[in-house]
Design an enzyme around this catalytic site. Sequence first.
Site, short mmCIF file in Angstrom:
data_model
loop_
_atom_site.label_atom_id
_atom_site.label_comp_id
_atom_site.label_asym_id
_atom_site.label_seq_id
_atom_site.Cartn_x
_atom_site.Cartn_y
_atom_site.Cartn_z
N GLU A 82 -7.16 8.69 6.20
CA GLU A 82 -7.22 9.33 7.43
C GLU A 82 -7.75 10.94 7.10
O GLU A 82 -6.95 11.67 7.85
CB GLU A 82 -6.13 9.18 8.35
CG GLU A 82 -5.56 7.86 8.57
CD GLU A 82 -4.59 7.77 9.64
OE1 GLU A 82 -3.98 8.95 9.92
OE2 GLU A 82 -4.06 6.60 9.91
N HIS B 74 -2.68 11.11 0.95
CA HIS B 74 -2.12 10.77 2.03
C HIS B 74 -1.75 12.18 2.51
O HIS B 74 -0.44 12.26 2.81
CB HIS B 74 -1.31 9.70 2.08
CG HIS B 74 -0.85 8.97 3.44
ND1 HIS B 74 -0.97 7.65 3.79
CD2 HIS B 74 -0.41 9.67 4.65
CE1 HIS B 74 -0.71 7.48 4.80
NE2 HIS B 74 -0.44 8.75 5.64
N ARG C 19 0.85 -1.14 -0.13
CA ARG C 19 0.22 -0.01 0.00
C ARG C 19 1.03 1.31 0.02
O ARG C 19 1.66 1.54 1.19
CB ARG C 19 -0.86 0.08 1.25
CG ARG C 19 -1.77 1.29 1.41
CD ARG C 19 -2.61 1.19 2.61
NE ARG C 19 -3.26 2.27 2.75
CZ ARG C 19 -3.26 3.28 3.73
NH1 ARG C 19 -2.38 3.02 4.62
NH2 ARG C 19 -3.99 4.19 3.54
N GLU D 113 -3.58 -0.03 8.12
CA GLU D 113 -2.32 0.54 9.00
C GLU D 113 -2.47 0.01 10.28
O GLU D 113 -3.67 0.18 11.04
CB GLU D 113 -2.40 1.94 9.23
CG GLU D 113 -1.61 2.76 7.86
CD GLU D 113 -1.65 4.14 8.03
OE1 GLU D 113 -1.30 4.41 9.38
OE2 GLU D 113 -1.69 4.87 7.14
N TYR E 77 -4.16 2.36 16.08
CA TYR E 77 -3.18 2.22 16.81
C TYR E 77 -3.30 2.13 18.46
O TYR E 77 -2.51 1.30 19.10
CB TYR E 77 -2.19 3.76 16.63
CG TYR E 77 -1.68 3.58 15.22
CD1 TYR E 77 -0.26 2.92 14.94
CD2 TYR E 77 -2.17 4.17 14.16
CE1 TYR E 77 0.09 2.82 13.48
CE2 TYR E 77 -1.93 4.02 12.74
CZ TYR E 77 -0.66 3.46 12.60
OH TYR E 77 -0.31 3.50 11.31
N ASN F 145 -7.46 1.93 10.21
CA ASN F 145 -6.30 2.23 10.82
C ASN F 145 -6.25 2.51 12.24
O ASN F 145 -7.17 3.22 12.97
CB ASN F 145 -5.59 3.48 10.33
CG ASN F 145 -5.06 3.60 8.76
OD1 ASN F 145 -5.37 2.62 8.21
ND2 ASN F 145 -4.82 4.72 8.20
O1 IFM Z 1 2.55 7.85 9.87
C1 IFM Z 1 1.52 7.61 10.04
C2 IFM Z 1 0.58 7.52 8.95
O2 IFM Z 1 1.07 8.68 7.92
C3 IFM Z 1 -0.99 7.64 9.07
N1 IFM Z 1 -1.35 6.87 10.01
C4 IFM Z 1 -0.48 6.97 11.41
C5 IFM Z 1 0.84 6.64 11.09
C6 IFM Z 1 1.61 6.84 12.49
O3 IFM Z 1 1.64 8.12 12.91
#
Ligand code: IFM
Length: 482
Positions: free
Chosen positions: A178, A133, A89, A383, A310, A308
Amino acid sequence: MTAVRTETKAEPAADTSFPPGFVWGAATAAYQVEGAAAEDGRTPSIWDTYSHTPGKVCNGDTGDIAADHYHRYRDDVALMKDLGLGAYRFSISWSRVQPTGRGPAVERGLDFYRRLTDELLEAGITPVATLYHWDLPQELEDAGGWPQRDTARRFADYAEIMGRALGDRVGLWTTLNEPWCSAFLGYGSGVHAPGRTDPVATLRAAHHLNLGHGLAVGALRTTLPASAQTSLTLNLHQVRPLTDSPEDAEAARRIDAVGNRIFTGPVLDGAYPEDLIADTAHLVDWAELVHDGDLEEISRPIDVLGVNYYAPTVVSAGDGTGTKNDGHGASEHSPWTGSDHVDFHLANDQLTAMNWAIDPSGLHTLLTGLAASHPQLPLMVTENGAAFDDYVSPEGRVNDPQRIAYLHAHLDAVRRAVADGADVRGYFLWSLLDNFEWSYGYSKRFGAVYVDYSTQRRIPKESAHWYAEVIRRNALPAAGQE
Ligand code: IFM
């Protein structure tokens, strides 16, 4: 006396496998890895301008060279092949292919993506392209940027150019990555380019990003073969109230509205949520902002939703002094437009180098929640990953057991979500390479592959080898087999 032999029945091994055909990938983004900022006709994007503005990015870092992927993509694809990746990706730099953000494309810019995708296909790796992006051509920002409706139309033109140029090579397209960050960090808190801090512009940007997404899906559909798929990638916040109090529940509702449903509402359900409109009515007149026909455009069907994830987002009613723990960088301006009084908390004290709490259950909750609310919509984790303070050992290795543990736990959350009925088609590790981590510059390393920025030497970290083994087996290691 003969000893009594006790037969211990072997426990059935827990199933750690993924569905056949599960897509295993890794992701990057143009400004974070390409470099070659002024080559072959590329002009500045908002991130070039922002990173070159003193004080905006840690250590004054810029994406001018980044991981030099523009020149080293062949070696990088070879590395991906060695790791057994099924998909890559990447994102396209808009100002590389359409330097002013309008008008005809620059062939030299398009050629880079033609070469990259050819190389991937030759290596048996599926290219997955993201159109945006975060790197808006600076000329479009100068004309007003995402708060201006025209930017959405320009984005659709660009999508059409890319569909024509790469439609024969790329089968899965993502319009935006995002958009929450583009709107709320770019125009709200100002910790991302273009660095504006205007709540009205923020909400206008969010709507025009949604509109741009819908128009781009329409434009792609006119150029792509019927088999091609379209998608949108959202960084959905897995919002949790700190306590059971009604005040904290109300804080969670507000953050869910302005963090998630401002996108999922119009895109997946064809309407902005009533509560969001009420929460922000003092800032924008939604009836004026949203034109007739916009919602039909925005809610054009997509084939896949990219997720995505985290860390979770824990909130309480407050006075906004706890905003610093929202994980989105320090600013005196809250990105949470219209809900700036909400406080943010860490879910626990197991933190990555970003100071993000490690909590894989949030990923399981997000995926199963989406499966329940939108059962027909295939999902992909586009992600997931973690930054840690990696270094090269005297033996020349990068040992990153914390990243392996993070990936293992989050992949297990994905596997459990699939077992619980979520239609998750794939997983993309963020990131293939260490890269330019936006306002943090090169100080944070998310890569499965270590990049020595002084030589551009690549060293696959232990986690890359671990991930390669997961891909090879289409399964996580069983307990004790790490
Ligand atoms: O690096 C970023 C990415 O560009 C977009 N999502 C979160 C990642 C980590 O912060």
